[in-house]
Motif scaffolding. Structure first.
Motif, PDB file in Angstrom:
ATOM      1  N   ASN A 202      11.738 -28.017   2.677  1.00 46.62           N
ATOM      2  CA  ASN A 202      10.372 -27.518   2.892  1.00 46.62           C
ATOM      3  C   ASN A 202       9.539 -28.535   3.680  1.00 46.62           C
ATOM      4  O   ASN A 202       8.505 -29.013   3.215  1.00 46.62           O
ATOM      5  N   VAL A 203      10.019 -28.856   4.873  1.00 43.30           N
ATOM      6  CA  VAL A 203       9.363 -29.853   5.724  1.00 43.30           C
ATOM      7  C   VAL A 203       7.940 -29.398   6.069  1.00 43.30           C
ATOM      8  O   VAL A 203       7.721 -28.240   6.438  1.00 43.30           O
ATOM      9  N   ARG A 204       6.994 -30.322   5.908  1.00 45.84           N
ATOM     10  CA  ARG A 204       5.588 -30.019   6.205  1.00 45.84           C
ATOM     11  C   ARG A 204       5.175 -30.629   7.538  1.00 45.84           C
ATOM     12  O   ARG A 204       5.812 -31.570   8.019  1.00 45.84           O
ATOM     13  N   ALA A 205       4.058 -30.146   8.085  1.00 47.66           N
ATOM     14  CA  ALA A 205       3.519 -30.695   9.334  1.00 47.66           C
ATOM     15  C   ALA A 205       3.265 -32.193   9.162  1.00 47.66           C
ATOM     16  O   ALA A 205       2.856 -32.637   8.083  1.00 47.66           O
ATOM     17  N   GLU A 206       3.523 -32.942  10.217  1.00 49.02           N
ATOM     18  CA  GLU A 206       3.313 -34.401  10.262  1.00 49.02           C
ATOM     19  C   GLU A 206       4.328 -35.187   9.429  1.00 49.02           C
ATOM     20  O   GLU A 206       4.220 -36.395   9.320  1.00 49.02           O
ATOM     21  N   ALA A 207       5.308 -34.535   8.838  1.00 46.26           N
ATOM     22  CA  ALA A 207       6.306 -35.256   8.030  1.00 46.26           C
ATOM     23  C   ALA A 207       7.209 -36.100   8.929  1.00 46.26           C
ATOM     24  O   ALA A 207       7.358 -35.826  10.124  1.00 46.26           O
ATOM     25  N   THR A 208       7.795 -37.146   8.338  1.00 44.77           N
ATOM     26  CA  THR A 208       8.856 -37.897   9.004  1.00 44.77           C
ATOM     27  C   THR A 208      10.181 -37.454   8.393  1.00 44.77           C
ATOM     28  O   THR A 208      10.313 -37.412   7.169  1.00 44.77           O
TER      29      THR A 208
END
Ligand SMILES: [Zn+2]
Ligand SMILES: [Zn+2]
Length: 253
Positions: A202-208
């Protein structure tokens, strides 16, 4: 595998089709390309003409019979493919002859508690099961050798055949303008990678995001993270050739 088969025509509807398939006879034995017979689709089933099929590592490990319980032969492997609906069985309203489709080994009945859950899509009836080797509706095979011996199914799909029969729950219609040759990858590699980024992690915006292994699945994870707006994506691979692919995707090194 490249393009298979000849033109679909109405005169095969409701009849047994004789076509070629790559049949596995034992663990690690070379696949034998031979004529087989394919039954018409039964209730809630779809028969498709396979136009393209690709090989995934799951085919390879099943072919080697790395798990003893998988040893059932003869069997037709293959689960990544794209093709055209040849005919449909009783009760199927979602598909018609000529539809462009991809088979899905992780089928969805769309009715059970798991299909309706937002947390999973592992259907109680059609979820992926490497030990299942016959059709759901009657527990029988739709493939037969020329001598009338059953040939077993694999992963709800068995795409190393010019024609295959699937539960309609294991088929997805695609845009007829989409290039079928590339659409095989939607069956497994791309959806596995995108699903890992969109659902599992569940990758979110601005994640690394770090992705270990930049094969087909890994690159699809990268794409999934990118479309979710990840700000930094780090590709990790021991194969130096993957640097080029990573650079093309602007991955951090
Ligand atoms: Zn696969
Ligand atoms: Zn279900």
């Amino acid at each position: 595998m490249g393009s298979l088969g000849s033109c679909t025509s109405d005169d095969t509807v409701g009849k047994v089709i004789t076509c070629k398939a790559a049949v596995a006879y034992g663990p690690g034995q070379p696949l034998v390309v031979e004529e087989i017979r394919v039954d018409p689709p039964q209730k809630m089933e779809v028969r498709i003409r396979v136009l393209f099929t690709s090989i995934c590592h799951t085919d390879l490990s099943a072919w080697k019979s790395e798990n003893e319980a998988q040893r059932i032969y003869p069997r037709i492997f293959g689960h990544e493919a794209s093709g055209v609906v040849e005919s449909v069985g009783e009760g199927v309203t979602e598909f018609e002859t000529g539809d462009h489709v991809v088979p899905i080994f992780n089928g969805e009945c769309q009715k059970c508690v798991y299909c309706k859950s937002e947390k999973t899509n592992l259907c109680e009836k059609y979820r992926v099961n490497p030990f299942k080797s016959t059709m759901t509706v009657d527990g029988k095979c739709r493939f037969w050798s020329k001598d009338g011996e059953p040939i077993y199914h694999f992963l709800n799909t068995s795409t190393f055949s010019e024609y295959t029969v699937l539960d309609s729950a294991c088929v997805v219609k695609i845009d007829s303008k989409a290039p079928l040759k590339k659409m095989t990858l939607l069956s497994c590699g791309v959806s596995t990678g995108l699903g890992a980024a969109w659902n599992t992690a569940n990758v979110r915006a601005e994640a690394t995001v770090a992705v270990f292994g930049l094969g087909g699945v890994g690159l699809a994870v990268v794409e999934g993270a990118r479309t979710r707006g990840a700000s930094r994506i780090i590709g990790v691979d021991i194969n130096p050739d993957k640097r080029v692919k990573g650079a093309n995707k602007n991955l951090a090194r």
